[in-house]
Design a protein around this motif. Structure first.
Motif, PDB file in Angstrom:
ATOM      1  N   SER A 191       0.807  -1.222   0.000  1.00 25.60           N
ATOM      2  CA  SER A 191       0.000   0.000   0.000  1.00 25.60           C
ATOM      3  C   SER A 191       0.841   1.273   0.000  1.00 25.60           C
ATOM      4  O   SER A 191       0.576   2.211   0.744  1.00 25.60           O
ATOM      5  CB  SER A 191      -0.953   0.007   1.199  1.00 25.60           C
ATOM      6  N   GLY A 192       1.880   1.304  -0.802  1.00 27.46           N
ATOM      7  CA  GLY A 192       2.649   2.521  -0.958  1.00 27.46           C
ATOM      8  C   GLY A 192       4.077   2.450  -0.473  1.00 27.46           C
ATOM      9  O   GLY A 192       4.727   3.482  -0.333  1.00 27.46           O
ATOM     10  N   GLY A 193       4.569   1.265  -0.231  1.00 26.44           N
ATOM     11  CA  GLY A 193       5.981   1.124   0.117  1.00 26.44           C
ATOM     12  C   GLY A 193       6.236   1.045   1.603  1.00 26.44           C
ATOM     13  O   GLY A 193       5.380   1.364   2.420  1.00 26.44           O
ATOM     14  N   ASP A 194       7.446   0.628   1.933  1.00 23.87           N
ATOM     15  CA  ASP A 194       7.833   0.515   3.332  1.00 23.87           C
ATOM     16  C   ASP A 194       8.261   1.884   3.866  1.00 23.87           C
ATOM     17  O   ASP A 194       8.493   2.823   3.111  1.00 23.87           O
ATOM     18  CB  ASP A 194       8.966  -0.511   3.484  1.00 23.87           C
ATOM     19  N   HIS A 195       8.368   1.963   5.155  1.00 26.66           N
ATOM     20  CA  HIS A 195       8.670   3.234   5.818  1.00 26.66           C
ATOM     21  C   HIS A 195      10.004   3.818   5.350  1.00 26.66           C
ATOM     22  O   HIS A 195      10.103   5.023   5.089  1.00 26.66           O
ATOM     23  CB  HIS A 195       8.681   3.045   7.338  1.00 26.66           C
ATOM     24  N   ALA A 196      11.036   2.975   5.258  1.00 25.24           N
ATOM     25  CA  ALA A 196      12.363   3.468   4.886  1.00 25.24           C
ATOM     26  C   ALA A 196      12.354   4.075   3.480  1.00 25.24           C
ATOM     27  O   ALA A 196      12.982   5.110   3.244  1.00 25.24           O
ATOM     28  CB  ALA A 196      13.396   2.349   4.977  1.00 25.24           C
ATOM     29  N   THR A 197      11.644   3.457   2.554  1.00 24.21           N
ATOM     30  CA  THR A 197      11.567   3.972   1.186  1.00 24.21           C
ATOM     31  C   THR A 197      10.834   5.304   1.156  1.00 24.21           C
ATOM     32  O   THR A 197      11.305   6.277   0.565  1.00 24.21           O
ATOM     33  CB  THR A 197      10.875   2.961   0.260  1.00 24.21           C
ATOM     34  N   ARG A 198       9.691   5.361   1.808  1.00 21.06           N
ATOM     35  CA  ARG A 198       8.913   6.606   1.840  1.00 21.06           C
ATOM     36  C   ARG A 198       9.708   7.723   2.513  1.00 21.06           C
ATOM     37  O   ARG A 198       9.697   8.867   2.081  1.00 21.06           O
ATOM     38  CB  ARG A 198       7.576   6.389   2.542  1.00 21.06           C
ATOM     39  N   LYS A 199      10.435   7.376   3.560  1.00 21.82           N
ATOM     40  CA  LYS A 199      11.233   8.367   4.275  1.00 21.82           C
ATOM     41  C   LYS A 199      12.346   8.904   3.377  1.00 21.82           C
ATOM     42  O   LYS A 199      12.617  10.112   3.386  1.00 21.82           O
ATOM     43  CB  LYS A 199      11.818   7.736   5.534  1.00 21.82           C
ATOM     44  N   TYR A 200      12.979   8.043   2.615  1.00 23.32           N
ATOM     45  CA  TYR A 200      14.042   8.469   1.707  1.00 23.32           C
ATOM     46  C   TYR A 200      13.490   9.443   0.669  1.00 23.32           C
ATOM     47  O   TYR A 200      14.071  10.502   0.436  1.00 23.32           O
ATOM     48  CB  TYR A 200      14.677   7.258   1.026  1.00 23.32           C
ATOM     49  N   VAL A 201      12.359   9.081   0.056  1.00 19.44           N
ATOM     50  CA  VAL A 201      11.747   9.952  -0.952  1.00 19.44           C
ATOM     51  C   VAL A 201      11.343  11.281  -0.314  1.00 19.44           C
ATOM     52  O   VAL A 201      11.614  12.354  -0.864  1.00 19.44           O
ATOM     53  CB  VAL A 201      10.547   9.260  -1.635  1.00 19.44           C
ATOM     54  N   ALA A 202      10.721  11.221   0.863  1.00 18.63           N
ATOM     55  CA  ALA A 202      10.298  12.444   1.550  1.00 18.63           C
ATOM     56  C   ALA A 202      11.489  13.341   1.868  1.00 18.63           C
ATOM     57  O   ALA A 202      11.418  14.562   1.705  1.00 18.63           O
ATOM     58  CB  ALA A 202       9.545  12.091   2.826  1.00 18.63           C
ATOM     59  N   ARG A 203      12.580  12.737   2.293  1.00 19.20           N
ATOM     60  CA  ARG A 203      13.772  13.517   2.621  1.00 19.20           C
ATOM     61  C   ARG A 203      14.309  14.238   1.380  1.00 19.20           C
ATOM     62  O   ARG A 203      14.715  15.400   1.453  1.00 19.20           O
ATOM     63  CB  ARG A 203      14.836  12.598   3.202  1.00 19.20           C
ATOM     64  N   LYS A 204      14.322  13.555   0.256  1.00 13.07           N
ATOM     65  CA  LYS A 204      14.775  14.174  -0.990  1.00 13.07           C
ATOM     66  C   LYS A 204      13.846  15.325  -1.384  1.00 13.07           C
ATOM     67  O   LYS A 204      14.300  16.362  -1.869  1.00 13.07           O
ATOM     68  CB  LYS A 204      14.850  13.138  -2.115  1.00 13.07           C
ATOM     69  N   LEU A 205      12.540  15.156  -1.181  1.00 13.50           N
ATOM     70  CA  LEU A 205      11.581  16.215  -1.486  1.00 13.50           C
ATOM     71  C   LEU A 205      11.823  17.435  -0.599  1.00 13.50           C
ATOM     72  O   LEU A 205      11.819  18.576  -1.070  1.00 13.50           O
ATOM     73  CB  LEU A 205      10.149  15.713  -1.315  1.00 13.50           C
ATOM     74  N   ILE A 206      12.057  17.204   0.673  1.00 10.05           N
ATOM     75  CA  ILE A 206      12.307  18.303   1.609  1.00 10.05           C
ATOM     76  C   ILE A 206      13.581  19.043   1.223  1.00 10.05           C
ATOM     77  O   ILE A 206      13.610  20.285   1.197  1.00 10.05           O
ATOM     78  CB  ILE A 206      12.380  17.780   3.053  1.00 10.05           C
ATOM     79  N   GLN A 207      14.635  18.298   0.914  1.00  9.41           N
ATOM     80  CA  GLN A 207      15.895  18.930   0.516  1.00  9.41           C
ATOM     81  C   GLN A 207      15.701  19.812  -0.711  1.00  9.41           C
ATOM     82  O   GLN A 207      16.203  20.944  -0.764  1.00  9.41           O
ATOM     83  CB  GLN A 207      16.957  17.865   0.233  1.00  9.41           C
ATOM     84  N   ALA A 208      14.972  19.294  -1.694  1.00 14.40           N
ATOM     85  CA  ALA A 208      14.750  20.052  -2.925  1.00 14.40           C
ATOM     86  C   ALA A 208      13.929  21.315  -2.640  1.00 14.40           C
ATOM     87  O   ALA A 208      14.260  22.400  -3.127  1.00 14.40           O
ATOM     88  CB  ALA A 208      14.037  19.187  -3.958  1.00 14.40           C
ATOM     89  N   ALA A 209      12.874  21.169  -1.848  1.00 11.28           N
ATOM     90  CA  ALA A 209      12.011  22.311  -1.548  1.00 11.28           C
ATOM     91  C   ALA A 209      12.765  23.387  -0.764  1.00 11.28           C
ATOM     92  O   ALA A 209      12.602  24.580  -1.026  1.00 11.28           O
ATOM     93  CB  ALA A 209      10.779  21.844  -0.777  1.00 11.28           C
ATOM     94  N   LYS A 210      13.604  22.978   0.162  1.00 16.51           N
ATOM     95  CA  LYS A 210      14.370  23.953   0.944  1.00 16.51           C
ATOM     96  C   LYS A 210      15.385  24.699   0.085  1.00 16.51           C
ATOM     97  O   LYS A 210      15.797  25.796   0.434  1.00 16.51           O
ATOM     98  CB  LYS A 210      15.055  23.274   2.123  1.00 16.51           C
ATOM     99  N   LYS A 211      15.759  24.104  -1.035  1.00 16.76           N
ATOM    100  CA  LYS A 211      16.672  24.769  -1.971  1.00 16.76           C
ATOM    101  C   LYS A 211      15.911  25.626  -2.981  1.00 16.76           C
ATOM    102  O   LYS A 211      16.509  26.208  -3.875  1.00 16.76           O
ATOM    103  CB  LYS A 211      17.518  23.736  -2.704  1.00 16.76           C
ATOM    104  N   GLY A 212      14.582  25.671  -2.853  1.00 15.19           N
ATOM    105  CA  GLY A 212      13.778  26.515  -3.724  1.00 15.19           C
ATOM    106  C   GLY A 212      13.019  25.806  -4.816  1.00 15.19           C
ATOM    107  O   GLY A 212      12.275  26.423  -5.568  1.00 15.19           O
ATOM    108  N   ASN A 213      13.191  24.511  -4.945  1.00 13.93           N
ATOM    109  CA  ASN A 213      12.469  23.737  -5.957  1.00 13.93           C
ATOM    110  C   ASN A 213      11.094  23.384  -5.397  1.00 13.93           C
ATOM    111  O   ASN A 213      10.895  22.307  -4.839  1.00 13.93           O
ATOM    112  CB  ASN A 213      13.252  22.471  -6.308  1.00 13.93           C
ATOM    113  N   THR A 214      10.138  24.309  -5.534  1.00 14.71           N
ATOM    114  CA  THR A 214       8.825  24.121  -4.924  1.00 14.71           C
ATOM    115  C   THR A 214       7.705  23.910  -5.939  1.00 14.71           C
ATOM    116  O   THR A 214       6.562  23.704  -5.545  1.00 14.71           O
ATOM    117  CB  THR A 214       8.472  25.321  -4.025  1.00 14.71           C
ATOM    118  N   ALA A 215       8.022  23.976  -7.228  1.00 16.12           N
ATOM    119  CA  ALA A 215       6.989  23.749  -8.247  1.00 16.12           C
ATOM    120  C   ALA A 215       6.585  22.279  -8.229  1.00 16.12           C
ATOM    121  O   ALA A 215       7.421  21.387  -8.046  1.00 16.12           O
ATOM    122  CB  ALA A 215       7.515  24.128  -9.621  1.00 16.12           C
TER     123      ALA A 215
END
Length: 87
Positions: free
Chosen positions: A26-50
């Motif tokens: 149902s959407g992956g394991d916790h470690a996978t989701r956390k990795y993707v979420a972390r990459k999203l946060i890093q990108a957004a904090k650098k200004g990639n918010t589109a």
């Protein structure tokens, strides 16, 4: 570093769900989701918010995991050994 507003956070949540939708359990394991979420946060904090930019970051992060160039479990183990935890 950019402060994340409500819209950006909502967009990141949408991207995380869209990217992980096809994963087992149902959407992956916790470690996978956390990795993707972390990459999203890093990108957004650098200004990639589109939404399109975040979608690309999320898909690339998932591709890194599925192709073996990223190991979310190893990252999690490293955090535990160092005493640092992500939230």
């Amino acid at each position: 570093m950019t402060k994340l507003d409500g819209r950006t956070i909502a967009d990141m949540e949408i991207v995380l769900e869209n990217v992980c939708r096809g994963l087992p359990n149902s959407g992956g394991d916790h470690a996978t989701r956390k990795y993707v979420a972390r990459k999203l946060i890093q990108a957004a904090k650098k200004g990639n918010t589109a939404l399109g930019g975040l979608e690309a970051v999320g898909r690339r992060a998932l591709q890194e995991i599925t192709q073996g160039s990223a190991a979310p479990r190893a990252e999690q183990d490293r955090e535990l050994r160092s005493g640092h935890r992500l939230h």
